[in-house]
Motif scaffolding. Structure first.
Motif, PDB file in Angstrom:
ATOM      1  N   UNK A  51       5.563 119.808 -14.950  1.00 29.30           N
ATOM      2  CA  UNK A  51       6.587 119.403 -15.905  1.00 29.30           C
ATOM      3  C   UNK A  51       7.465 118.276 -15.347  1.00 29.30           C
ATOM      4  N   UNK A  52       7.799 118.325 -14.066  1.00 29.30           N
ATOM      5  CA  UNK A  52       8.590 117.246 -13.477  1.00 29.30           C
ATOM      6  C   UNK A  52       7.822 115.927 -13.480  1.00 29.30           C
ATOM      7  N   UNK A  53       6.528 115.972 -13.204  1.00 28.99           N
ATOM      8  CA  UNK A  53       5.729 114.745 -13.281  1.00 28.99           C
ATOM      9  C   UNK A  53       5.703 114.210 -14.706  1.00 28.99           C
ATOM     10  N   UNK A  54       5.524 115.112 -15.677  1.00 26.11           N
ATOM     11  CA  UNK A  54       5.439 114.691 -17.082  1.00 26.11           C
ATOM     12  C   UNK A  54       6.768 114.146 -17.598  1.00 26.11           C
ATOM     13  N   UNK A  55       7.867 114.812 -17.300  1.00 26.33           N
ATOM     14  CA  UNK A  55       9.165 114.441 -17.878  1.00 26.33           C
ATOM     15  C   UNK A  55       9.963 113.463 -17.030  1.00 26.33           C
ATOM     16  N   UNK A  58       8.349 112.459 -11.053  1.00 26.67           N
ATOM     17  CA  UNK A  58       8.482 112.603  -9.605  1.00 26.67           C
ATOM     18  C   UNK A  58       7.886 113.914  -9.112  1.00 26.67           C
ATOM     19  N   UNK A  59       7.596 113.912  -7.813  1.00 24.66           N
ATOM     20  CA  UNK A  59       7.137 115.115  -7.136  1.00 24.66           C
ATOM     21  C   UNK A  59       8.353 115.902  -6.674  1.00 24.66           C
ATOM     22  N   UNK A  60       8.265 117.212  -6.777  1.00 24.31           N
ATOM     23  CA  UNK A  60       9.371 118.065  -6.332  1.00 24.31           C
ATOM     24  C   UNK A  60       8.868 119.146  -5.397  1.00 24.31           C
ATOM     25  N   UNK A  61       9.800 119.664  -4.620  1.00 22.67           N
ATOM     26  CA  UNK A  61       9.559 120.883  -3.869  1.00 22.67           C
ATOM     27  C   UNK A  61      10.389 121.961  -4.544  1.00 22.67           C
ATOM     28  N   UNK A  62       9.737 123.039  -4.923  1.00 23.33           N
ATOM     29  CA  UNK A  62      10.431 124.164  -5.552  1.00 23.33           C
ATOM     30  C   UNK A  62      10.973 125.020  -4.421  1.00 23.33           C
ATOM     31  N   UNK A  63      12.309 125.119  -4.362  1.00 21.75           N
ATOM     32  CA  UNK A  63      12.970 125.757  -3.226  1.00 21.75           C
ATOM     33  C   UNK A  63      13.223 127.251  -3.411  1.00 21.75           C
ATOM     34  N   UNK A  64      13.902 127.599  -4.512  1.00 23.77           N
ATOM     35  CA  UNK A  64      14.342 128.994  -4.647  1.00 23.77           C
ATOM     36  C   UNK A  64      14.504 129.371  -6.111  1.00 23.77           C
ATOM     37  N   UNK A  65      14.011 130.557  -6.443  1.00 26.30           N
ATOM     38  CA  UNK A  65      14.233 131.125  -7.773  1.00 26.30           C
ATOM     39  C   UNK A  65      15.692 131.568  -7.858  1.00 26.30           C
ATOM     40  N   UNK A  66      16.372 131.209  -8.985  1.00 26.21           N
ATOM     41  CA  UNK A  66      17.781 131.600  -9.115  1.00 26.21           C
ATOM     42  C   UNK A  66      18.105 132.359 -10.405  1.00 26.21           C
ATOM     43  N   UNK A  67      17.423 132.057 -11.522  1.00 29.82           N
ATOM     44  CA  UNK A  67      17.773 132.711 -12.789  1.00 29.82           C
ATOM     45  C   UNK A  67      16.532 133.016 -13.629  1.00 29.82           C
ATOM     46  N   UNK A  68      16.607 134.129 -14.343  1.00 27.16           N
ATOM     47  CA  UNK A  68      15.651 134.443 -15.398  1.00 27.16           C
ATOM     48  C   UNK A  68      16.474 134.470 -16.677  1.00 27.16           C
ATOM     49  N   UNK A  69      16.188 133.542 -17.563  1.00 26.93           N
ATOM     50  CA  UNK A  69      16.984 133.375 -18.787  1.00 26.93           C
ATOM     51  C   UNK A  69      16.095 133.559 -20.012  1.00 26.93           C
ATOM     52  N   UNK A  70      16.621 134.265 -20.988  1.00 27.30           N
ATOM     53  CA  UNK A  70      15.925 134.374 -22.272  1.00 27.30           C
ATOM     54  C   UNK A  70      16.671 133.571 -23.320  1.00 27.30           C
ATOM     55  N   UNK A  96      14.031 120.234  -5.120  1.00 28.33           N
ATOM     56  CA  UNK A  96      14.402 119.011  -4.409  1.00 28.33           C
ATOM     57  C   UNK A  96      13.363 117.939  -4.732  1.00 28.33           C
ATOM     58  N   UNK A  97      13.831 116.746  -5.040  1.00 26.17           N
ATOM     59  CA  UNK A  97      12.936 115.629  -5.329  1.00 26.17           C
ATOM     60  C   UNK A  97      12.339 115.124  -4.023  1.00 26.17           C
ATOM     61  N   UNK A  98      11.018 114.969  -4.005  1.00 21.65           N
ATOM     62  CA  UNK A  98      10.327 114.534  -2.800  1.00 21.65           C
ATOM     63  C   UNK A  98      10.071 113.028  -2.788  1.00 21.65           C
ATOM     64  N   UNK A  99       9.951 112.429  -3.962  1.00 23.12           N
ATOM     65  CA  UNK A  99       9.634 111.004  -4.054  1.00 23.12           C
ATOM     66  C   UNK A  99      10.373 110.434  -5.254  1.00 23.12           C
ATOM     67  N   UNK A 100      11.330 109.562  -5.009  1.00 24.77           N
ATOM     68  CA  UNK A 100      12.185 109.057  -6.079  1.00 24.77           C
ATOM     69  C   UNK A 100      11.698 107.742  -6.691  1.00 24.77           C
TER      70      UNK A 100
END
Length: 156
Positions: A51-55, A58-70, A96-100
């Protein structure tokens, strides 16, 4: 209608939150966290990276889960732009963005995509930012308060 599994990412840099600016025919623009729907066969991290590449482009590193939202559309009567049959469960992660280099040049943004915008975290309440119920938590994250993943409930 089925429940949709979604992913969203929180990226904060220099006390600014990376948002997706989307066209809204009533209010001109809405701002949301980057992300979208999980596809069959993808794990949550893969879905968010795609989704980050599409929208965002950029490449991202997924660091930490924080919320489950409905978000259950029928419970938010004031939002006439959302189908009341909508039911989304969003898994929200700090990223975190890996390549800007290509930021802002997503490869396949949504139809209502206007662009990206870095919003000062302390000004989020001044924008049509969704989900509004996360604003205080996002401000806390910017201040170094990292929540241990929790369920937000049905929030808009």
């Amino acid at each position: 209608m089925k429940v949709r599994s979604g992913v969203k990412g929180i990226v904060i840099k220099n006390n600014r939150l990376l948002t997706i600016k989307k066209y809204d025919n009533k209010f001109e623009a809405d701002y949301t966290l980057p992300g979208g729907g999980q596809e069959h066969g993808e794990n949550l991290v893969e879905a968010l990276q795609r989704e980050f590449l599409e929208e965002v482009g950029c490449l991202i590193e997924v660091k930490q889960f924080v919320f489950l939202r409905e978000y259950i559309g029928r419970n938010h009567h004031g939002n006439i732009l959302i189908d009341p049959k909508t039911h989304v469960v969003d898994h929200i992660f700090i990223c975190e963005i890996m390549d800007e280099h290509n930021i802002g040049n997503g490869i396949t943004p949504d139809e209502d995509y206007i662009g990206i915008e870095w919003i000062p975290v302390t000004s989020l309440n001044e924008y049509r930012f969704f989900p509004k119920g996360l604003i205080n938590h996002i401000i806390g994250i910017a201040n170094g308060e990292i929540p241990r993943g929790f369920y937000t409930g049905d929030i808009n």
